[in-house]
Design a protein around this motif. Structure first.
Motif, PDB file in Angstrom:
ATOM      1  N   ARG A 181      71.547  54.860  19.170  1.00 41.54           N
ATOM      2  CA  ARG A 181      71.694  54.384  20.170  1.00 41.54           C
ATOM      3  C   ARG A 181      72.541  53.542  20.840  1.00 41.54           C
ATOM      4  N   LEU A 182      73.107  53.040  20.199  1.00 40.23           N
ATOM      5  CA  LEU A 182      74.042  52.340  21.089  1.00 40.23           C
ATOM      6  C   LEU A 182      75.337  53.378  21.255  1.00 40.23           C
ATOM      7  N   ASP A 183      75.529  54.442  20.622  1.00 41.86           N
ATOM      8  CA  ASP A 183      76.498  55.282  21.053  1.00 41.86           C
ATOM      9  C   ASP A 183      76.081  56.228  22.219  1.00 41.86           C
ATOM     10  N   ILE A 184      74.864  56.342  22.685  1.00 46.30           N
ATOM     11  CA  ILE A 184      73.344  57.079  23.536  1.00 46.30           C
ATOM     12  C   ILE A 184      74.175  56.202  25.225  1.00 46.30           C
ATOM     13  N   ILE A 185      73.709  55.338  24.567  1.00 46.43           N
ATOM     14  CA  ILE A 185      73.488  53.711  25.464  1.00 46.43           C
ATOM     15  C   ILE A 185      74.555  53.824  26.230  1.00 46.43           C
ATOM     16  N   MET A 186      75.494  53.725  25.278  1.00 44.64           N
ATOM     17  CA  MET A 186      77.102  53.287  26.003  1.00 44.64           C
ATOM     18  C   MET A 186      77.522  54.880  26.722  1.00 44.64           C
ATOM     19  N   ARG A 187      77.539  55.479  26.387  1.00 40.12           N
ATOM     20  CA  ARG A 187      77.764  56.863  27.327  1.00 40.12           C
ATOM     21  C   ARG A 187      76.897  57.199  28.693  1.00 40.12           C
ATOM     22  N   ILE A 188      76.062  56.243  28.154  1.00 39.12           N
ATOM     23  CA  ILE A 188      74.381  56.601  29.599  1.00 39.12           C
ATOM     24  C   ILE A 188      75.743  56.445  30.828  1.00 39.12           C
ATOM     25  N   ALA A 189      75.773  54.365  30.538  1.00 37.83           N
ATOM     26  CA  ALA A 189      76.172  53.423  31.121  1.00 37.83           C
ATOM     27  C   ALA A 189      77.904  54.487  32.185  1.00 37.83           C
ATOM     28  N   SER A 190      78.330  54.812  31.254  1.00 40.09           N
ATOM     29  CA  SER A 190      79.561  55.077  31.646  1.00 40.09           C
ATOM     30  C   SER A 190      79.594  56.502  32.651  1.00 40.09           C
ATOM     31  N   LEU A 191      78.148  56.858  32.183  1.00 38.08           N
ATOM     32  CA  LEU A 191      78.225  58.737  33.305  1.00 38.08           C
ATOM     33  C   LEU A 191      78.039  57.920  34.692  1.00 38.08           C
ATOM     34  N   GLU A 192      79.271  58.927  35.725  1.00 36.68           N
ATOM     35  CA  GLU A 192      78.717  58.701  36.935  1.00 36.68           C
ATOM     36  C   GLU A 192      77.882  59.972  37.767  1.00 36.68           C
ATOM     37  N   SER A 193      78.467  61.523  36.887  1.00 37.19           N
ATOM     38  CA  SER A 193      78.188  62.634  37.798  1.00 37.19           C
ATOM     39  C   SER A 193      78.221  64.074  36.500  1.00 37.19           C
ATOM     40  N   VAL A 194      77.551  64.425  36.654  1.00 36.09           N
ATOM     41  CA  VAL A 194      77.721  65.542  35.614  1.00 36.09           C
ATOM     42  C   VAL A 194      77.712  66.600  36.311  1.00 36.09           C
ATOM     43  N   GLN A 195      78.838  68.029  35.661  1.00 36.59           N
ATOM     44  CA  GLN A 195      79.537  68.757  36.369  1.00 36.59           C
ATOM     45  C   GLN A 195      78.569  70.315  35.958  1.00 36.59           C
ATOM     46  N   PRO A 196      78.780  70.665  37.146  1.00 35.53           N
ATOM     47  CA  PRO A 196      77.301  72.341  36.543  1.00 35.53           C
ATOM     48  C   PRO A 196      77.894  73.126  35.809  1.00 35.53           C
ATOM     49  N   HIS A 197      78.696  72.464  34.649  1.00 35.93           N
ATOM     50  CA  HIS A 197      79.799  73.989  33.433  1.00 35.93           C
ATOM     51  C   HIS A 197      78.398  73.070  32.383  1.00 35.93           C
ATOM     52  N   ALA A 198      78.880  71.647  32.358  1.00 29.12           N
ATOM     53  CA  ALA A 198      77.629  70.450  31.644  1.00 29.12           C
ATOM     54  C   ALA A 198      76.769  71.079  31.419  1.00 29.12           C
ATOM     55  N   MET A 199      76.077  71.071  32.560  1.00 35.02           N
ATOM     56  CA  MET A 199      74.046  71.080  32.649  1.00 35.02           C
ATOM     57  C   MET A 199      74.011  72.684  32.920  1.00 35.02           C
ATOM     58  N   GLN A 200      74.092  73.534  33.283  1.00 36.80           N
ATOM     59  CA  GLN A 200      74.659  75.002  32.381  1.00 36.80           C
ATOM     60  C   GLN A 200      74.480  75.021  30.674  1.00 36.80           C
ATOM     61  N   GLU A 201      75.268  74.174  30.463  1.00 36.71           N
ATOM     62  CA  GLU A 201      75.414  73.920  28.761  1.00 36.71           C
ATOM     63  C   GLU A 201      74.682  73.808  28.259  1.00 36.71           C
ATOM     64  N   LEU A 202      74.096  72.301  29.066  1.00 32.38           N
ATOM     65  CA  LEU A 202      72.314  71.683  28.490  1.00 32.38           C
ATOM     66  C   LEU A 202      71.351  72.640  28.402  1.00 32.38           C
ATOM     67  N   ASN A 203      71.248  73.552  29.896  1.00 31.32           N
ATOM     68  CA  ASN A 203      70.203  74.971  30.237  1.00 31.32           C
ATOM     69  C   ASN A 203      69.900  75.850  29.017  1.00 31.32           C
ATOM     70  N   ASP A 204      71.528  75.600  29.008  1.00 31.33           N
ATOM     71  CA  ASP A 204      71.775  76.741  27.131  1.00 31.33           C
ATOM     72  C   ASP A 204      71.161  77.007  26.192  1.00 31.33           C
ATOM     73  N   ILE A 205      71.292  75.417  25.744  1.00 27.07           N
ATOM     74  CA  ILE A 205      70.742  75.094  24.266  1.00 27.07           C
ATOM     75  C   ILE A 205      69.445  74.839  24.348  1.00 27.07           C
ATOM     76  N   LEU A 206      68.557  74.678  25.969  1.00 27.78           N
ATOM     77  CA  LEU A 206      67.194  74.313  26.055  1.00 27.78           C
ATOM     78  C   LEU A 206      66.864  75.780  25.817  1.00 27.78           C
ATOM     79  N   GLU A 207      67.373  77.272  25.758  1.00 30.76           N
ATOM     80  CA  GLU A 207      66.840  78.328  26.250  1.00 30.76           C
ATOM     81  C   GLU A 207      66.574  77.810  27.557  1.00 30.76           C
ATOM     82  N   LYS A 208      66.979  78.015  28.010  1.00 31.46           N
ATOM     83  CA  LYS A 208      66.064  77.569  29.961  1.00 31.46           C
ATOM     84  C   LYS A 208      67.570  78.403  30.778  1.00 31.46           C
TER      85      LYS A 208
END
Length: 344
Positions: free
Chosen positions: A165-192
């Protein structure tokens, strides 16, 4: 209908939580019509309204008539030719489910029902979301949790151990934007497939505010433990998140107009439970924005309620805070205290 009768019906409707109005309306439509409406909703909303339906008991005829009259009043403002239909659908669902919950559902309906892989997660129960991302890279976990509605994100985090939980919330707090390739990777993982669009614009998500919104929905113990962990890693970030969090006692800083609007959306039972553990400043703020008679009745109900479990108080307070944040996001009220914007 006399003006007094109209006012009485409006009072009946305004005293009901939005989800209860939706449940009463659907039960009044009959099985087939209600099923057709529910068909356009996701599992999360169906479960929420279905649970409310199951709990409804001894609904008075005047309550049903008031809810139907309120619905028809909204409906009558639309033209018979369908002009403004999008606005009508949006308003109806927001009134029934709240701004946060209705947003994605509205987009699904108005765009023909297509959803991306990430949007699909919003319609799943939190445990299933946690199971899907449990063994993924922590950055993927952070992106998913940041994308969810704050309450669903908090519930999803509750299925991970304290360290994760701590690791995730720290990463969320440091996020600003997500590049398209990262979003594409995520959707590949979700098989969508993520999107039909091929644009290269990045997606804004995450940040201290996102982390604060999620932590607002965690139970008190988890929130405290998580905040201590953040302080150990980055004290400045912990203070930034803390400053953006809005807690129940901060309602004392909301202006009178905002409190009055909020009270119209909160059920009496939730308000009584929430005030059992509230600061005196908040209690007086609430009493001061009621009629003298209503304030007296609320004081009597508080005294008659007797001792209640702390967990029940916290649940009621978080429910009211959720409504307040939804109204703030819709521009209906301005939250003061932590997380409130400076007025100019």
């Amino acid at each position: 209908m006399s003006k007094q009768e109209t006012n009485d019906k409006q009072d009946l409707v305004s005293s009901l939580p939005p989800v209860e109005k939706a449940a009463i309306l659907l039960m009044s439509l009959g099985e087939e019509n209600a099923a057709e409406v529910l068909r356009h909703m996701g599992p999360k909303e169906v479960q929420k309204i279905g649970l409310c339906m199951a709990k409804l008991q001894n609904v008075r005829k005047d309550q049903v008539e008031a809810v139907m009259a309120d619905f028809m009043d909204v409906f009558s403002n639309q033209t018979a030719l369908g002009v403004g239909a999008d606005g009508y659908i949006r308003k109806m669902l927001v009134n029934a489910l709240g701004e946060d919950k209705a947003g994605t559902l509205v987009d699904r309906i108005l765009t023909g029902g297509n959803t991306t892989g990430l949007d699909t997660l919003r319609w799943m129960d939190s445990r299933s979301v946690a199971d899907i991302i449990r063994f993924e890279h922590p950055q993927i976990q952070a992106i998913v949790v940041a994308y969810l509605d704050s309450d669903q994100a908090a519930e999803t985090l509750s299925f991970f151990d304290e360290k994760v939980r701590l690791d995730i919330i720290m990463r969320i707090a440091s996020l600003e934007s997500v590049q398209p390739h990262a979003m594409q990777e995520l959707n590949d993982i979700l098989e969508k497939q993520f999107s039909k669009q091929t644009g290269s614009a990045s997606t804004n998500m995450g940040g201290s505010k996102c982390a604060a919104d999620i932590m607002n929905f965690l139970d008190t113990n988890a929130e405290s433990t998580l905040m201590e962990g953040i302080k150990d890693i980055d004290e400045e970030l912990a203070q930034e998140i803390s400053d953006m969090m809005f807690v129940f006692d901060n309602l004392g800083d909301v202006d009178d107009r905002g409190i009055q609007a909020l009270l119209r959306e909160v059920s009496s039972e939730s308000l009584i439970l929430a005030l059992k553990g509230a600061d005196e400043n908040v209690k007086e703020k609430i009493f001061g924005n009621m009629s003298k008679r209503a304030a007296e009745l609320l004081r009597d109900d508080l005294e008659a309620k007797g001792p209640v479990k702390l967990s029940e108080v916290e649940t009621a307070q978080k429910e009211i805070l959720g409504i307040a944040r939804r109204m703030a996001d819709a521009g209906e009220i301005v939250l003061g205290g932590k997380g409130g914007e400076e007025m100019v």
